[in-house]
Every structure is written in structure tokens, then in C-alpha cells.
Design an enzyme around this catalytic site. Structure first.
Site, mmCIF file in Angstrom:
data_model
loop_
_atom_site.group_PDB
_atom_site.id
_atom_site.type_symbol
_atom_site.label_atom_id
_atom_site.label_comp_id
_atom_site.label_asym_id
_atom_site.label_seq_id
_atom_site.Cartn_x
_atom_site.Cartn_y
_atom_site.Cartn_z
ATOM 1 N N CYS A 268 4.850 8.410 1.838
ATOM 2 C CA CYS A 268 4.781 9.727 1.221
ATOM 3 C C CYS A 268 5.159 10.817 2.220
ATOM 4 O O CYS A 268 5.465 10.545 3.379
ATOM 5 C CB CYS A 268 3.373 9.955 0.680
ATOM 6 N N CYS B 86 -2.641 8.396 6.871
ATOM 7 C CA CYS B 86 -1.260 8.410 7.370
ATOM 8 C C CYS B 86 -1.227 8.721 8.859
ATOM 9 O O CYS B 86 -0.402 8.183 9.603
ATOM 10 C CB CYS B 86 -0.423 9.447 6.630
ATOM 11 N N CYS C 224 0.824 -1.221 0.000
ATOM 12 C CA CYS C 224 0.000 0.000 0.000
ATOM 13 C C CYS C 224 0.847 1.256 0.000
ATOM 14 O O CYS C 224 0.322 2.367 -0.042
ATOM 15 C CB CYS C 224 -0.942 0.007 1.185
ATOM 16 N N ASP D 117 2.959 2.484 2.390
ATOM 17 C CA ASP D 117 3.450 3.098 3.619
ATOM 18 C C ASP D 117 3.662 2.106 4.761
ATOM 19 O O ASP D 117 2.823 1.272 5.050
ATOM 20 C CB ASP D 117 2.607 4.297 4.084
#
Lengths: 140, 390
Positions: A58, A102, A33, A35
């Protein structure tokens, strides 16, 4: 797209690295995915005396990791467990909607590390996942 | 700013802007108002532009229709052929690595009852003419294969595919948005029936493109209304845009060999240097059969958006096909289409050149990139224990 705070934490992340004698390590997310967050902690007398992270992801993933470690460093385990993804987002002056997952990952990484500490220290406690697991790809 | 994202869009040339300007103010008449002198002058200029562009791809002016850009041209070609030929068949063939303007149009048509075969590509992103041939059935009405890939730059064997389609009596459309003005195109020699192009990819204005439709191809209209474009595409003509597009394409095709040589030199310099200086890196796309201006890499153990952000902070503009830049959870369908696993596809970077780029800019980029990659790797849990193993 990102706030100045996010860009600051992305370009000068706090607490990057590993702790060799960490007694709490938590990894969440997966490479598929895009991360992964890994949190190392040194916990003494229920206080997080040191914390480091490594993140594959990211800009928002790096910034939320950095901010989350800042927010719990020097805090007690119980205080760290109170950390919400919302608090991380607010501390970063917001995140774009597509990047909110995130912050969930950051919260989950802290919790995963503390769970690891409980497991290693023979403390029979299970931390409930408060996050949205579909977002954080966290497997229990 | 050092701009290395010319596959996304390009800077307009001053000469192109100059050519357009009179058509905003002096010659602003409606090109379809045949009874006003202002309109007639606009019409004349537009028709000259049409002839110019058509001649540069080996077509005649009557076969060239202006559109609002590449996406409209793709939509028109595919939906238009599908609707007009549905009594002959309902089968369309395309590839897995097309631009979304083609893929999403095909997916839309699937919902309307059409059948679409998505032919896979090889590890370089190239489609095999043999695979296209084998996919053709007696229900096939259209084959749509991109001339060159927008992400990884691979150039397809278009003439061969065109030959197969001609032999089988199936229309052949190619999305040439990345190829127009960059490589030689001849719709006659290559047996292309429909071809999409977009002006802003070759230093022309945004919001204008064209669809070449070979004489005799049966195609339905997409935009209904007035009788512009010989009654095939309504909307008051974007005269200034069309003039700009013709000027830009003329300049792009002037001394093309010379410009290509320079671009290929710069491109290969980037590719060679990056692969030599940065370990755990792969080149995406074909080494030789690629657009003169395209470089595309995957750096293992890091994610593309953070790479892009880091470069942006230093003034380098590039792009990435990572999930975080595509707005979904998946990385680019092109990188997955060439067989890359998700975790590698996430670490992609595309740097695409134009004739405006200089050796100094490229050197600055090549100097900035390795430490950025290293910094992100040092931060990545995936890189732990990897260093020094290669």
C-alpha cells in the site's frame, strides 16, 4: 489519512529499483498479506554506499521503504542497525495506526539485507529481530 | 474530480434536492401529528412517495416500510424473520459474498443459536439456484441472496431462487441495494418476499432506505417505540428523505432501457480497453450478467490501495477491495469468495459509473490507468522477471 510526507514519498519514492551487483539483499513480508519489501544494498567497508528497494504494498509500505532507505544510505552497518520503525514513522510525520506494521516491515527489511551481507561475507553474526513478527510476517 | 465510485454512493440530482427542500422548511410538520395541517401535508406527501416507490418494484404501498438505509433494511429483514419464526425453524441460508450488513447479521444470529448456511458462489460470483434448493431443510425459515453484488456487479438469478423459495414455503429476502434503480425489479414476478433498498445509491439522499415486506410475511419489529410505519418501525419519519428517495427512484426508472444501454456501452468500453491495454489483468464478475455501471479488475503484482491513491492524486475516485482499504489483513471476502488467491485479490480496483459520467471522463481514466499500473509494477518485487513473459 496520510501526511504530506507520506504522500510525497509515495508519489516520488527515493531509491526505487535494483542494484545489479548488490552484496546484500533482504526480502520480508508476503504476498498473501499484501506487502513485500525487498532491499538491495551495496556495502563497502561496512558503509552502505548504495541502497535500492522494491515494494509490493500500500501507500504506507512504499513510503516507509523509501524513507527507510533514505535514512540508512551512506551510514555504517552499525548505524543502520540502530534504525527503528519509530524513527521511520517520525520522519514521515506519522502513520495511521493500521499502517504502523508497514514501518516495522521497513526496519525488518533493512535488517534482513544486512543479515544477508553477514551470511554472504562469512561474518558469523545473527541480528536479533526487534520487530513484532506477527505484524511483519517475517519468517526466520 | 472524475467520480467513478458510484457503487459506494452517488451525487444527488438537483431535481431531487428541489423536491426535498419544502419539507425542511414549509412542510416541516411531524407526519405522525395527524391533527396539524403541516403534519397532514407531510403525511400525504409521504404516502404518495410510498405509493410511487412501491409501484416501481411491483408492490403495493402497504408493503413498503421506510428505514434509515440499506443496512437497517437488511438487519430488519433477517433478524425480524428469524425472531418471529424461530418456532418453525432456526435455519437461514445466505451466500458467502453478501454485503456485511447481511453477513454480520447472520453471524450475530449464529451466536443466538440460529444455524446459517453460507452457500458458495461460482468463479463469477453467481449463486446457483440448485445449490440454494439443496441447502433448504425442513428447519429453513429464510433465504437471503443479494440481487447484485456491490463489488463485482454480478446479477444473481433472483426470479429462479424466488420460485424455489415459494415452492418450498421459505421466505426469500434479497438485498437489492445495488440493483434498485439500475435493473428492473418486480417482487411479484420474482417471488421476492422481502427486499432492501437504499436511496443514496440512485442519486437520492443518504440516511433513507426501505424494506419491502410482502403482505402476510411474519416479521418482528427491529426499532421499537412509536406507532410510525403502521406500528412496525418507530422513529419520526424522515419526510424530506422519503420524498427525495421517491423522486430519485422515479427518475432512475424513467427511460431505464435507454440509460442502461448507454451505461453498458461505457462499461464494456472500459472493460475491453483495460483488458486489451494492460497485461496480467482479470475482470472480476460475470461478463454479461452484471450491473450496467460496474467494472471490477485485479491487476497482478500490485496492491489496490497504492493504485487507488495514485488515481486519487490525479483526481480519479475509484475503490478497491484490498486489505489496506478494508481495514483488516484480508482482502475482500467477495474476491476470496470467487476463488481468487490473496495476492491477486489485493490488487483489485472497482470503477463504477453513473449517468453523469461522460465519454471524455472515461477516456481520461483509460489514459491515466495503464502508466500508473506500470509504475507500480516496476516498483514491485513480484513483477521482477515477469515482464515480457506473457
Amino acid at each position: 489519512m496520510y501526511s504530506e510526507k507520506v504522500m510525497d514519498h509515495f508519489s516520488n519514492p527515493r531509491n526505487v529499483g535494483e542494484i545489479e551487483d548488490a552484496n546484500a539483499v533482504g526480502t520480508v513480508g508476503n504476498a498473501k498479506c499484501g506487502d513485500i519489501m525487498k532491499i538491495y544494498m551495496k556495502i563497502e567497508n561496512d558503509i552502505i554506499v548504495d541502497i535500492k528497494f522494491k515494494t509490493f504494498g500500500c501507500g504506507a509500505a512504499v513510503a516507509t521503504s523509501s524513507m527507510a532507505t533514505e535514512l540508512v544510505k551512506g551510514k555504517s552497518i552499525d548505524e543502520a542497525l540502530q534504525l527503528t520503525n519509530k524513527a521511520v514513522v517520525e520522519a514521515l510525520d506519522g502513520l495511521p495506526p493500521a499502517k504502523l506494521h508497514c514501518s516495522v516491515l521497513a526496519e525488518e527489511a533493512i535488517r534482513a539485507a544486512i543479515q544477508d551481507y553477514y551470511d554472504k561475507s562469512g561474518i558469523e553474526k545473527k541480528i536479533e529481530c526487534s520487530g513484532d513478527c506477527e505484524h511483519c510476517h517475517h519468517t526466520h | 474530480m472524475i467520480y467513478l465510485d458510484n457503487a459506494a454512493t452517488t451525487k444527488m440530482k438537483d431535481s431531487v434536492i428541489s423536491a426535498m427542500l419544502p419539507y425542511f422548511t414549509e412542510t416541516f410538520g411531524n407526519a405522525s401529528s395527524t391533527y396539524t395541517s403541516a403534519g397532514q401535508a407531510a403525511r400525504r406527501a409521504m404516502n404518495e412517495a410510498r405509493e410511487k416507490i412501491a409501484s416501481l418494484i411491483g408492490a403495493t404501498a402497504r408493503e413498503l416500510y421506510f428505514t434509515s438505509g440499506g443496512s437497517e433494511a437488511d438487519n430488519w429483514a433477517i433478524k425480524g424473520v428469524a425472531l418471529k419464526n424461530k418456532d418453525k425453524g432456526n435455519h437461514i441460508i445466505t451466500t458467502t459474498v453478501e454485503h456485511h450488513a447481511v453477513l454480520h447479521t447472520c453471524q450475530f444470529l449464529e451466536k443466538q443459536g440460529f444455524e446459517v448456511t453460507y452457500v458458495p458462489v461460482d468463479e463469477f460470483g453467481m449463486v446457483s439456484p440448485e445449490d440454494i434448493k439443496n441447502a433448504i431443510t425442513d428447519k429453513t425459515i429464510l433465504v437471503s441472496v443479494m440481487f447484485a453484488n456491490n463489488e463485482i456487479g454480478t446479477i444473481n438469478p433472483i426470479a429462479e431462487i424466488g420460485g424455489i423459495c415459494k415452492e418450498k414455503g421459505v421466505y426469500f429476502h434479497t438485498d437489492a441495494v445495488q440493483a434498485t434503480g439500475a435493473v428492473e425489479i418486480d417482487v411479484e414476478k420474482m417471488n421476492i418476499d422481502l427486499l432492501s433498498m437504499s436511496a443514496h445509491k440512485f442519486h437520492g439522499p443518504k440516511g433513507v432506505g426501505a424494506l419491502y415486506i410482502r403482505k402476510g410475511v411474519k416479521i418482528e419489529n427491529l426499532i421499537h417505540g412509536g406507532a410510525q410505519e403502521s406500528g412496525r418501525r418507530a422513529t419520526t419519519e424522515n419526510v424530506a428523505g422519503i420524498i427525495g428517495m421517491a423522486q430519485a427512484l422515479s427518475e432512475a426508472c424513467e427511460n431505464m432501457q435507454e440509460k442502461t444501454k448507454k451505461l453498458v456501452q461505457m462499461r464494456d468500453y472500459i472493460i475491453d480497453t483495460v483488458l486489451r491495454e494492460i497485461p496480467y489483468t482479470r475482470l472480476n464478475g460475470h461478463r454479461e450478467k452484471r450491473l450496467p455501471n460496474n467494472t471490477s479488475f485485479c491487476f497482478r503484482y500490485i496492491e489496490g490501495e497504492s493504485l487507488l491513491l495514485s488515481l486519487d492524486m490525479l483526481g480519479f475516485v475509484v475503490s478497491s477491495g484490498s486489505a489496506c482499504t478494508s481495514g483488516s489483513l484480508d482482502p475482500s471476502h467477495v474476491l476470496l469468495g470467487i476463488g481468487l488467491p490473496h495476492e491477486i485479490a489485493h490488487g483489485s480496483l472497482r470503477a463504477s459509473l453513473s449517468e453523469f459520467n461522460t465519454k471524455e471522463e472515461i477516456d481520461a481514466f483509460l489514459k491515466a490507468l495503464p502508466p500508473i499500473v506500470q509504475r507500480l509494477r516496476d516498483m514491485s518485487p513480484l513483477y521482477e522477471g515477469v515482464e515480457g513473459k506473457e
